[in-house]
Design a protein around this motif. Structure first.
Motif, mmCIF file in Angstrom:
data_model
loop_
_atom_site.group_PDB
_atom_site.id
_atom_site.type_symbol
_atom_site.label_atom_id
_atom_site.label_comp_id
_atom_site.label_asym_id
_atom_site.label_seq_id
_atom_site.Cartn_x
_atom_site.Cartn_y
_atom_site.Cartn_z
ATOM 1 N N ALA A 49 -11.987 8.870 -2.870
ATOM 2 C CA ALA A 49 -11.493 7.590 -2.365
ATOM 3 C C ALA A 49 -10.391 7.746 -1.315
ATOM 4 C CB ALA A 49 -10.991 6.729 -3.528
ATOM 5 N N TYR A 50 -9.557 8.797 -1.449
ATOM 6 C CA TYR A 50 -8.388 8.911 -0.573
ATOM 7 C C TYR A 50 -8.223 10.287 0.069
ATOM 8 C CZ TYR A 50 -7.220 4.399 -2.492
ATOM 9 O OH TYR A 50 -7.256 3.078 -2.844
ATOM 10 N N ASP A 51 -9.210 11.171 -0.106
ATOM 11 C CA ASP A 51 -9.162 12.511 0.475
ATOM 12 C C ASP A 51 -7.891 13.264 0.082
ATOM 13 O OD1 ASP A 51 -10.321 14.585 1.931
ATOM 14 O OD2 ASP A 51 -9.310 13.989 3.791
ATOM 15 N N VAL A 52 -7.436 13.058 -1.159
ATOM 16 C CA VAL A 52 -6.200 13.674 -1.641
ATOM 17 C C VAL A 52 -6.367 15.187 -1.735
ATOM 18 C CG1 VAL A 52 -4.746 13.927 -3.705
ATOM 19 C CG2 VAL A 52 -5.292 11.652 -2.830
ATOM 20 N N SER A 53 -5.430 15.895 -1.108
ATOM 21 C CA SER A 53 -5.418 17.356 -1.200
ATOM 22 C C SER A 53 -4.118 17.875 -1.803
ATOM 23 C CB SER A 53 -5.632 17.973 0.188
ATOM 24 O OG SER A 53 -4.578 17.618 1.059
ATOM 25 N N PHE A 54 -3.175 16.978 -2.073
ATOM 26 C CA PHE A 54 -1.936 17.430 -2.713
ATOM 27 C C PHE A 54 -2.181 17.666 -4.207
ATOM 28 C CE2 PHE A 54 -1.516 12.736 -2.361
ATOM 29 C CZ PHE A 54 -1.346 12.377 -3.694
ATOM 30 N N PRO A 55 -1.329 18.464 -4.857
ATOM 31 C CA PRO A 55 -1.544 18.797 -6.272
ATOM 32 C C PRO A 55 -1.488 17.573 -7.197
ATOM 33 C CG PRO A 55 0.063 20.277 -5.278
ATOM 34 C CD PRO A 55 -0.193 19.177 -4.286
ATOM 35 N N LEU A 56 -2.457 17.526 -8.092
ATOM 36 C CA LEU A 56 -2.500 16.507 -9.143
ATOM 37 C C LEU A 56 -2.357 17.208 -10.483
ATOM 38 C CD1 LEU A 56 -5.488 14.367 -7.865
ATOM 39 C CD2 LEU A 56 -3.077 13.686 -7.882
ATOM 40 N N PHE A 57 -1.713 16.530 -11.397
ATOM 41 C CA PHE A 57 -1.421 17.132 -12.693
ATOM 42 C C PHE A 57 -2.082 16.351 -13.816
ATOM 43 C CE2 PHE A 57 1.524 18.646 -9.650
ATOM 44 C CZ PHE A 57 1.611 19.996 -9.950
ATOM 45 N N ALA A 58 -2.021 16.906 -15.014
ATOM 46 C CA ALA A 58 -2.611 16.258 -16.177
ATOM 47 C C ALA A 58 -1.893 14.938 -16.452
ATOM 48 C CB ALA A 58 -2.511 17.181 -17.392
ATOM 49 N N LYS A 59 -2.625 14.003 -17.008
ATOM 50 C CA LYS A 59 -2.074 12.689 -17.341
ATOM 51 C C LYS A 59 -0.917 12.865 -18.319
ATOM 52 C CE LYS A 59 -4.915 9.775 -19.290
ATOM 53 N NZ LYS A 59 -5.912 8.718 -19.482
ATOM 54 N N ILE A 60 0.166 12.134 -18.064
ATOM 55 C CA ILE A 60 1.369 12.236 -18.888
ATOM 56 C C ILE A 60 1.915 10.859 -19.209
ATOM 57 C CG2 ILE A 60 2.054 14.493 -17.953
ATOM 58 C CD1 ILE A 60 4.166 12.849 -16.286
ATOM 59 N N SER A 61 2.900 10.838 -20.109
ATOM 60 C CA SER A 61 3.713 9.645 -20.360
ATOM 61 C C SER A 61 5.029 9.834 -19.619
ATOM 62 C CB SER A 61 3.985 9.470 -21.854
ATOM 63 O OG SER A 61 2.795 9.152 -22.523
ATOM 64 N N VAL A 62 5.543 8.762 -19.042
ATOM 65 C CA VAL A 62 6.802 8.828 -18.304
ATOM 66 C C VAL A 62 7.935 8.090 -19.010
ATOM 67 C CG1 VAL A 62 5.664 9.178 -16.075
ATOM 68 C CG2 VAL A 62 6.201 6.853 -16.835
ATOM 69 N N ASN A 63 7.602 7.248 -19.969
ATOM 70 C CA ASN A 63 8.584 6.498 -20.741
ATOM 71 C C ASN A 63 8.338 6.702 -22.229
ATOM 72 O OD1 ASN A 63 9.889 5.262 -18.532
ATOM 73 N ND2 ASN A 63 8.460 3.561 -18.504
ATOM 74 N N GLY A 64 9.340 6.353 -23.029
ATOM 75 C CA GLY A 64 9.186 6.378 -24.475
ATOM 76 C C GLY A 64 9.373 7.756 -25.089
ATOM 77 N N PRO A 65 9.137 7.826 -26.403
ATOM 78 C CA PRO A 65 9.396 9.076 -27.132
ATOM 79 C C PRO A 65 8.479 10.234 -26.729
ATOM 80 C CG PRO A 65 8.353 7.457 -28.567
ATOM 81 C CD PRO A 65 8.684 6.750 -27.285
ATOM 82 N N LYS A 66 7.339 9.936 -26.122
ATOM 83 C CA LYS A 66 6.422 10.999 -25.698
ATOM 84 C C LYS A 66 6.508 11.285 -24.199
ATOM 85 C CE LYS A 66 3.185 10.266 -29.450
ATOM 86 N NZ LYS A 66 1.821 10.005 -29.850
ATOM 87 N N ALA A 67 7.559 10.782 -23.564
ATOM 88 C CA ALA A 67 7.722 11.024 -22.122
ATOM 89 C C ALA A 67 7.808 12.527 -21.864
ATOM 90 C CB ALA A 67 8.970 10.331 -21.605
ATOM 91 N N HIS A 68 7.130 12.962 -20.838
ATOM 92 C CA HIS A 68 7.156 14.376 -20.461
ATOM 93 C C HIS A 68 8.602 14.772 -20.135
ATOM 94 C CE1 HIS A 68 6.489 18.069 -18.249
ATOM 95 N NE2 HIS A 68 5.267 18.098 -18.779
#
Length: 159
Positions: free
Chosen positions: A85-104
Motif C-alpha cells: 500500500a505504501y512501498d514501506v522500506s523502513f524497518p517494521l517491528f512486531a506488534k506491541i503495546s505502548v500503554n498499560g501494564p504490558k507496554a513494551h
C-alpha cells in the motif's frame, strides 16, 4: 543513564534486534496501525526515510492494536500491507503495546523521556512520533496529527 541503545525489540519476522544497531543514527520512532485514519502517514514516513536515510535517518515502525483495534494483523501480514500500500522500506517491528501494564519497555522509556501535553505519559493514539538524536537521547514527541513532513526541519537539524 539509559539510552535507546539499551533496548532490544523484535522485528516483524520475530527476530531480536538490538537498537544499538542504530547507534549514530537519528531515529523517528512511530507506533503505527494499518486501519487508522492516520494510516496514510505511512507515505510521509516513507518519503522522509527515502529522502534522509543516506544522511542518517532511520524510521522505525511499531504496529500497535491498542487504539480502536486498528492493527489486527500480525508480522508478515502487516509488512505485506505496508509494502504493497505504501512501498514501506523502513524497518517494521512486531506488534506491541505502548500503554498499560504490558507496554513494551522501549515505549515506557520513550514516554518517560518525552511526556505528552500537560505532562501526560500515555500515548494518545496511533502514529505518535518520537525523535531520537544520534546519541540515543529523545529530543521530542509529536502528536498523531503531526504530519511526517512537519517534522522535516527538526530532523534535518539533527542530521
Amino acid at each position: 543513564m539509559t539510552t535507546i541503545y539499551d533496548f532490544t525489540v523484535r522485528d516483524v519476522a520475530d527476530s531480536e534486534i538490538p537498537l544499538r544497531n542504530y547507534r549514530g543514527k537519528v531515529l523517528l520512532i512511530v507506533n503505527t496501525a494499518s486501519r487508522c485514519g492516520f494510516t496514510p502517514q505511512y507515505a510521509g514516513l516513507q518519503a522522509l526515510h527515502r529522502e534522509m536515510s543516506k544522511r542518517g535517518l532511520v524510521v522505525l515502525g511499531f504496529p500497535c492494536n491498542q487504539f480502536g483495534a486498528q492493527e489486527p494483523g500480525e508480522g508478515s501480514e502487516i509488512a505485506d500491507f505496508c509494502q504493497l500500500a505504501y512501498d514501506v522500506s523502513f524497518p517494521l517491528f512486531a506488534k506491541i503495546s505502548v500503554n498499560g501494564p504490558k507496554a513494551h519497555p522501549l515505549f515506557q522509556w520513550l514516554k518517560s523521556q518525552a511526556p505528552g501535553l500537560f505532562g501526560t505519559k500515555a500515548i494518545k493514539w496511533n502514529f505518535t512520533k518520537f525523535i531520537v538524536d544520534r546519541e540515543g537521547e529523545v529530543v521530542s514527541r509529536h502528536a498523531p496529527n503531526s504530519e511526517p513532513q512537519q517534522l522535516r526541519q527538526r530532523i534535518m537539524s539533527l542530521l
